[in-house]
Motif scaffolding. Structure first.
Motif, PDB file in Angstrom:
ATOM      1  N   HIS A 189       0.760  -1.240   0.186  1.00  0.00           N
ATOM      2  CA  HIS A 189       0.193   0.115  -0.159  1.00  0.00           C
ATOM      3  C   HIS A 189       0.904   1.347   0.056  1.00  0.00           C
ATOM      4  N   ARG A 190       1.906   1.158   0.757  1.00  0.00           N
ATOM      5  CA  ARG A 190       2.606   2.500   0.943  1.00  0.00           C
ATOM      6  C   ARG A 190       3.919   2.725   0.064  1.00  0.00           C
ATOM      7  N   PRO A 191       3.728   3.741  -0.879  1.00  0.00           N
ATOM      8  CA  PRO A 191       4.922   3.890  -1.646  1.00  0.00           C
ATOM      9  C   PRO A 191       6.249   4.439  -0.991  1.00  0.00           C
ATOM     10  N   GLU A 192       6.010   5.227  -0.222  1.00  0.00           N
ATOM     11  CA  GLU A 192       7.094   5.906   0.638  1.00  0.00           C
ATOM     12  C   GLU A 192       8.077   4.895   1.377  1.00  0.00           C
ATOM     13  N   LEU A 193       7.721   3.615   1.364  1.00  0.00           N
ATOM     14  CA  LEU A 193       8.683   2.542   1.762  1.00  0.00           C
ATOM     15  C   LEU A 193       9.132   1.697   0.669  1.00  0.00           C
ATOM     16  N   PHE A 194       9.386   2.226  -0.614  1.00  0.00           N
ATOM     17  CA  PHE A 194       9.825   1.653  -1.649  1.00  0.00           C
ATOM     18  C   PHE A 194      11.241   1.055  -1.415  1.00  0.00           C
ATOM     19  N   LYS A 195      11.911   1.935  -0.937  1.00  0.00           N
ATOM     20  CA  LYS A 195      13.139   1.286  -0.768  1.00  0.00           C
ATOM     21  C   LYS A 195      13.385  -0.008   0.011  1.00  0.00           C
ATOM     22  N   LYS A 196      12.485   0.040   1.209  1.00  0.00           N
ATOM     23  CA  LYS A 196      12.489  -1.097   2.210  1.00  0.00           C
ATOM     24  C   LYS A 196      11.929  -2.528   1.441  1.00  0.00           C
ATOM     25  N   TYR A 197      11.182  -2.239   0.573  1.00  0.00           N
ATOM     26  CA  TYR A 197      10.670  -3.531  -0.074  1.00  0.00           C
ATOM     27  C   TYR A 197      11.812  -4.258  -0.908  1.00  0.00           C
ATOM     28  N   HIS A 198      13.095  -3.441  -0.888  1.00  0.00           N
ATOM     29  CA  HIS A 198      14.021  -4.112  -1.535  1.00  0.00           C
ATOM     30  C   HIS A 198      15.242  -4.333  -0.590  1.00  0.00           C
ATOM     31  N   ALA A 199      14.899  -4.612   0.544  1.00  0.00           N
ATOM     32  CA  ALA A 199      16.219  -4.918   1.607  1.00  0.00           C
ATOM     33  C   ALA A 199      16.716  -6.179   1.494  1.00  0.00           C
ATOM     34  N   LYS A 236       7.304  13.003  -2.512  1.00  0.00           N
ATOM     35  CA  LYS A 236       8.062  12.630  -3.652  1.00  0.00           C
ATOM     36  C   LYS A 236       7.072  11.695  -4.357  1.00  0.00           C
ATOM     37  N   TYR A 237       6.627  10.383  -3.759  1.00  0.00           N
ATOM     38  CA  TYR A 237       5.735   9.225  -4.362  1.00  0.00           C
ATOM     39  C   TYR A 237       4.273   9.591  -4.192  1.00  0.00           C
ATOM     40  N   THR A 238       3.740  10.207  -5.225  1.00  0.00           N
ATOM     41  CA  THR A 238       2.281  10.536  -5.155  1.00  0.00           C
ATOM     42  C   THR A 238       1.651   9.765  -6.377  1.00  0.00           C
ATOM     43  N   ALA A 239       2.384   9.485  -7.664  1.00  0.00           N
ATOM     44  CA  ALA A 239       1.679   9.059  -8.858  1.00  0.00           C
ATOM     45  C   ALA A 239       2.849   8.782  -9.886  1.00  0.00           C
ATOM     46  N   GLY A 240       2.521   8.108 -10.929  1.00  0.00           N
ATOM     47  CA  GLY A 240       3.205   7.735 -12.011  1.00  0.00           C
ATOM     48  C   GLY A 240       4.249   6.544 -11.513  1.00  0.00           C
ATOM     49  N   VAL A 241       5.345   6.199 -12.389  1.00  0.00           N
ATOM     50  CA  VAL A 241       6.304   5.179 -12.360  1.00  0.00           C
ATOM     51  C   VAL A 241       7.605   5.851 -11.865  1.00  0.00           C
ATOM     52  N   TRP A 242       8.048   4.872 -11.010  1.00  0.00           N
ATOM     53  CA  TRP A 242       9.545   5.418 -10.452  1.00  0.00           C
ATOM     54  C   TRP A 242      10.394   4.333 -10.403  1.00  0.00           C
ATOM     55  N   ALA A 243      11.835   4.712 -10.633  1.00  0.00           N
ATOM     56  CA  ALA A 243      12.856   3.820 -10.737  1.00  0.00           C
ATOM     57  C   ALA A 243      13.483   3.904  -9.401  1.00  0.00           C
ATOM     58  N   LEU A 244      13.908   2.620  -8.781  1.00  0.00           N
ATOM     59  CA  LEU A 244      14.799   2.677  -7.557  1.00  0.00           C
ATOM     60  C   LEU A 244      16.053   3.313  -7.702  1.00  0.00           C
ATOM     61  N   GLU A 245      16.784   4.169  -6.804  1.00  0.00           N
ATOM     62  CA  GLU A 245      17.718   4.880  -7.078  1.00  0.00           C
ATOM     63  C   GLU A 245      19.003   3.837  -7.102  1.00  0.00           C
ATOM     64  N   THR A 246      19.033   2.807  -6.294  1.00  0.00           N
ATOM     65  CA  THR A 246      19.884   1.853  -6.091  1.00  0.00           C
ATOM     66  C   THR A 246      20.037   0.826  -7.212  1.00  0.00           C
ATOM     67  N   ASP A 247      18.775   0.725  -7.913  1.00  0.00           N
ATOM     68  CA  ASP A 247      18.771  -0.228  -9.108  1.00  0.00           C
ATOM     69  C   ASP A 247      17.698   0.287  -9.944  1.00  0.00           C
ATOM     70  N   PRO A 248      18.045   0.918 -10.945  1.00  0.00           N
ATOM     71  CA  PRO A 248      17.098   1.437 -11.896  1.00  0.00           C
ATOM     72  C   PRO A 248      16.408   0.487 -12.630  1.00  0.00           C
ATOM     73  N   THR A 249      16.463  -0.838 -12.721  1.00  0.00           N
ATOM     74  CA  THR A 249      15.785  -1.814 -13.227  1.00  0.00           C
ATOM     75  C   THR A 249      14.588  -2.285 -12.467  1.00  0.00           C
ATOM     76  N   LYS A 250      14.419  -1.694 -11.212  1.00  0.00           N
ATOM     77  CA  LYS A 250      13.281  -1.984 -10.312  1.00  0.00           C
ATOM     78  C   LYS A 250      12.381  -0.882 -10.248  1.00  0.00           C
TER      79      LYS A 250
END
Length: 282
Positions: A189-199, A236-250
């Motif tokens: 649900h939460r986009p602000e946790l994007f990085k933590k989903y890739h721990a 920062k994260y409200t809409a659209g498609v974003w790439a992970l800063e540490t891995d732009p393929t995610k």
């Protein structure tokens, strides 16, 4: 004469504003995104996902019949519900949500996770019973679709406000070794946790589907949303498609949502149905 002209102009402005707000808050739009996937199986090129979020039953203002008609026309391979199907303000009014959910699996296999509002509704998972919708709670499935190679569909629940701060939100998720190489799609649900989903790289998804931010409620061209829960002002994260800063393929795909929030109006921010299509990362 001037007073009459002023009254007419005021009436026209009021009517125009009312019409604008009506459209902004009740007429959903379709946003289409091509999402690049590293090493996507050729058979999964063009795999289409309909992403719905933040319906907030029973307060949804959009025309649900029109939404179902659009989904049928789109013919998605999968339908994702990324949380806040219910609104915590009326936890007992589940009939509308249940009736709507029953209509989705006839269109495509449908998967759902909870959001912060669902989390506050006692026994909220009963809205899925008998609907054919698969509720994901730290669970993952390898899903075979007609004419496709299997993909992994995963879902994490809303983090507990009373629990410890989580560093790895997929810690309880089981990814089987024989699923290696399958594209992983995570509902969270939460986009602000994007990085933590890739721990944990061994479980990390290729694409995360989130909502929660309601598009920032009021959107300013060139700036974006003004406020989102969990992110505060100018999120920062409200809409659209974003790439992970540490891995732009995610990637992260964020829905602006289909339902209302406690703020009374959407402005420059119509309800949104996302159609995400997977394509091979060049």
């Amino acid at each position: 004469m001037n007073n009459k002209k002023t009254l007419i102009n005021t009436a026209l402005l009021t009517a125009g504003t009312a019409a604008y707000l009506y459209v902004q808050n009740t007429k959903f739009q379709v946003s289409r995104y091509a999402v690049p996937i590293k090493k996507l199986a050729p058979e999964n090129e063009g795999l289409k996902i309909a992403h719905l979020s933040d319906l907030h039953f029973p307060y949804t203002k959009i025309n649900l019949d029109a939404l179902i008609k659009t989904l049928k026309k789109e013919q998605p391979d999968l339908i994702f519900l990324s949380g806040d199907q219910m609104d915590a303000a009326e936890p007992e009014r589940t009939a509308e949500a249940h009736a709507f959910l029953k209509r989705l699996p006839d269109i495509a296999p449908t998967y759902a996770v909870e959001g912060n509002h669902d989390n506050k509704v006692k026994n909220h998972t009963h809205i899925y019973q008998g609907t054919g919708v698969t509720y994901l709670d730290n669970t993952a499935y390898s899903v075979m679709l007609s004419g496709r190679k299997p993909v992994v569909v995963m879902g994490v629940p809303e983090p507990s406000p009373f629990g410890k701060v989580q560093k790895d939100f997929l810690a309880k998720m089981t990814i089987r070794p024989d699923w290696a190489g399958q594209t992983r799609l995570l509902l969270a649900h939460r986009p602000e946790l994007f990085k933590k989903y890739h721990a944990d790289a061994s479980k990390a998804p290729d694409v995360v589907f989130s909502g929660h931010a309601h598009g920032g409620q009021i959107r300013i061209p060139g700036i974006g949303g003004l406020f989102a829960p969990g992110q505060g002002r100018l999120p920062k994260y409200t809409a659209g498609v974003w790439a992970l800063e540490t891995d732009p393929t995610k990637h992260l795909v964020i829905s602006r949502g289909l339902g209302p929030s406690h703020f009374p109006f959407r402005i420059n921010n119509r309800p949104e149905l996302i159609i995400a299509t997977l394509e091979n990362h060049s």
